[in-house]
Design a protein around this motif. Sequence first.
Motif, mmCIF file in Angstrom:
data_model
loop_
_atom_site.group_PDB
_atom_site.id
_atom_site.type_symbol
_atom_site.label_atom_id
_atom_site.label_comp_id
_atom_site.label_asym_id
_atom_site.label_seq_id
_atom_site.Cartn_x
_atom_site.Cartn_y
_atom_site.Cartn_z
ATOM 1 N N GLY A 12 -14.726 -2.707 3.105
ATOM 2 C CA GLY A 12 -13.712 -3.742 2.914
ATOM 3 C C GLY A 12 -13.102 -3.705 1.525
ATOM 4 N N ARG A 13 -13.961 -3.493 0.513
ATOM 5 C CA ARG A 13 -13.443 -3.426 -0.867
ATOM 6 C C ARG A 13 -12.531 -2.219 -1.052
ATOM 7 N N ARG A 14 -12.870 -1.082 -0.391
ATOM 8 C CA ARG A 14 -12.009 0.096 -0.503
ATOM 9 C C ARG A 14 -10.645 -0.191 0.104
ATOM 10 N N ILE A 15 -10.630 -0.819 1.273
ATOM 11 C CA ILE A 15 -9.352 -1.161 1.908
ATOM 12 C C ILE A 15 -8.555 -2.092 0.992
ATOM 13 N N ALA A 16 -9.205 -3.130 0.495
ATOM 14 C CA ALA A 16 -8.529 -4.090 -0.383
ATOM 15 C C ALA A 16 -7.998 -3.401 -1.635
ATOM 16 N N ASP A 17 -8.787 -2.501 -2.218
ATOM 17 C CA ASP A 17 -8.343 -1.769 -3.415
ATOM 18 C C ASP A 17 -7.145 -0.873 -3.099
ATOM 19 N N ASP A 18 -7.209 -0.172 -1.956
ATOM 20 C CA ASP A 18 -6.089 0.698 -1.561
ATOM 21 C C ASP A 18 -4.809 -0.114 -1.371
ATOM 22 N N LEU A 19 -4.936 -1.229 -0.659
ATOM 23 C CA LEU A 19 -3.761 -2.071 -0.419
ATOM 24 C C LEU A 19 -3.243 -2.679 -1.715
ATOM 25 N N ASN A 20 -4.151 -3.044 -2.609
ATOM 26 C CA ASN A 20 -3.748 -3.589 -3.904
ATOM 27 C C ASN A 20 -2.994 -2.544 -4.724
ATOM 28 N N ALA A 21 -3.423 -1.295 -4.655
ATOM 29 C CA ALA A 21 -2.732 -0.225 -5.379
ATOM 30 C C ALA A 21 -1.313 -0.048 -4.841
ATOM 31 N N VAL A 22 -1.162 -0.089 -3.516
ATOM 32 C CA VAL A 22 0.172 0.031 -2.922
ATOM 33 C C VAL A 22 1.030 -1.170 -3.326
ATOM 34 N N ALA A 23 0.457 -2.373 -3.266
ATOM 35 C CA ALA A 23 1.204 -3.577 -3.647
ATOM 36 C C ALA A 23 1.631 -3.515 -5.109
ATOM 37 N N GLN B 119 22.575 -6.542 -1.764
ATOM 38 C CA GLN B 119 22.132 -6.922 -0.414
ATOM 39 C C GLN B 119 21.334 -5.793 0.242
ATOM 40 N N GLU B 120 21.766 -4.561 0.084
ATOM 41 C CA GLU B 120 21.047 -3.411 0.656
ATOM 42 C C GLU B 120 19.676 -3.246 -0.008
ATOM 43 N N VAL B 121 19.645 -3.381 -1.320
ATOM 44 C CA VAL B 121 18.359 -3.287 -2.034
ATOM 45 C C VAL B 121 17.419 -4.383 -1.542
ATOM 46 N N ARG B 122 17.924 -5.591 -1.390
ATOM 47 C CA ARG B 122 17.113 -6.713 -0.914
ATOM 48 C C ARG B 122 16.581 -6.422 0.491
ATOM 49 N N ARG B 123 17.430 -5.871 1.354
ATOM 50 C CA ARG B 123 17.013 -5.545 2.721
ATOM 51 C C ARG B 123 15.893 -4.494 2.708
ATOM 52 N N VAL B 124 16.067 -3.463 1.890
ATOM 53 C CA VAL B 124 15.061 -2.400 1.797
ATOM 54 C C VAL B 124 13.753 -2.947 1.223
ATOM 55 N N ARG B 125 13.850 -3.781 0.210
ATOM 56 C CA ARG B 125 12.641 -4.342 -0.413
ATOM 57 C C ARG B 125 11.915 -5.273 0.558
ATOM 58 N N ASP B 126 12.682 -6.077 1.299
ATOM 59 C CA ASP B 126 12.065 -6.958 2.298
ATOM 60 C C ASP B 126 11.342 -6.127 3.361
ATOM 61 N N ALA B 127 11.967 -5.050 3.787
ATOM 62 C CA ALA B 127 11.340 -4.165 4.782
ATOM 63 C C ALA B 127 10.060 -3.556 4.221
ATOM 64 N N LYS B 128 10.093 -3.198 2.954
ATOM 65 C CA LYS B 128 8.908 -2.623 2.308
ATOM 66 C C LYS B 128 7.781 -3.652 2.259
ATOM 67 N N ASN B 129 8.104 -4.891 1.963
ATOM 68 C CA ASN B 129 7.089 -5.950 1.932
ATOM 69 C C ASN B 129 6.517 -6.214 3.323
ATOM 70 N N VAL B 130 7.361 -6.209 4.343
ATOM 71 C CA VAL B 130 6.888 -6.389 5.719
ATOM 72 C C VAL B 130 5.974 -5.218 6.098
ATOM 73 N N GLU B 131 6.366 -4.017 5.696
ATOM 74 C CA GLU B 131 5.555 -2.827 5.961
ATOM 75 C C GLU B 131 4.176 -2.955 5.307
ATOM 76 N N LEU B 132 4.142 -3.463 4.094
ATOM 77 C CA LEU B 132 2.875 -3.657 3.388
ATOM 78 C C LEU B 132 2.019 -4.712 4.094
ATOM 79 N N GLN B 133 2.626 -5.799 4.517
ATOM 80 C CA GLN B 133 1.876 -6.841 5.238
ATOM 81 C C GLN B 133 1.359 -6.321 6.570
ATOM 82 N N THR B 134 2.160 -5.523 7.253
ATOM 83 C CA THR B 134 1.736 -4.943 8.528
ATOM 84 C C THR B 134 0.572 -3.982 8.310
ATOM 85 N N ALA B 135 0.664 -3.152 7.301
ATOM 86 C CA ALA B 135 -0.420 -2.220 6.994
ATOM 87 C C ALA B 135 -1.702 -2.982 6.666
#
Length: 174
Positions: A41-52, A97-113
């Motif tokens: 669990g800590r490895r997963i959390a650390d990996d996700l934290n690094a991506v975030a 607006q395009e940057v915001r859309r891409v960044r929002d998608a990236k955040n959703v991708e991170l939450q999904t992962a």
Amino acid sequence: MKIWRVLLMCLCAALPARAQEVTPQILVFDMNRIYFETLYGRRIADDLNAVATAVQAENEAIVATLTEEERSLTERRPQMTPEDFRAEADAFDAKVQEVRRVRDAKNVELQTASAEQRAAFEERVQGIIANVMFERGAVIVLEQRSVVMSVRAANITDDVIARVDAELGDGTQP
């Protein structure tokens, strides 16, 4: 009459000791503790934290770039025709607006992962929880958040954490 009182007191005194020897038929565990206190669990959390952290650094760099572009446009405005300024301002707004859309998608991708990794972790841990349940002769296991009250002997979280570390390690092996 005195014998009955003594016998009753002996029985009452023996009950707590006997109750601790009996394996509860219902066990409880705390999945958050299992997730955050195991190597896996800590490895997963650390990996996700690094991506975030990387996503946050990208966001900060993009904000700095956009801020500079906006400042440049504002400084150049007095020398521009209204039409030229409007065209550049519209182009800048479209870019933002395009940057915001891409960044929002990236955040959703991170939450999904994150959700997928957590679900995969919980799925792999279920077998270990089931083994503990069968070994203890329990008939049901509940997640701690669903339990209003229980005795300490019913909580298998520490045992599950030890077994996850022993059997799955950091989770990188299949």
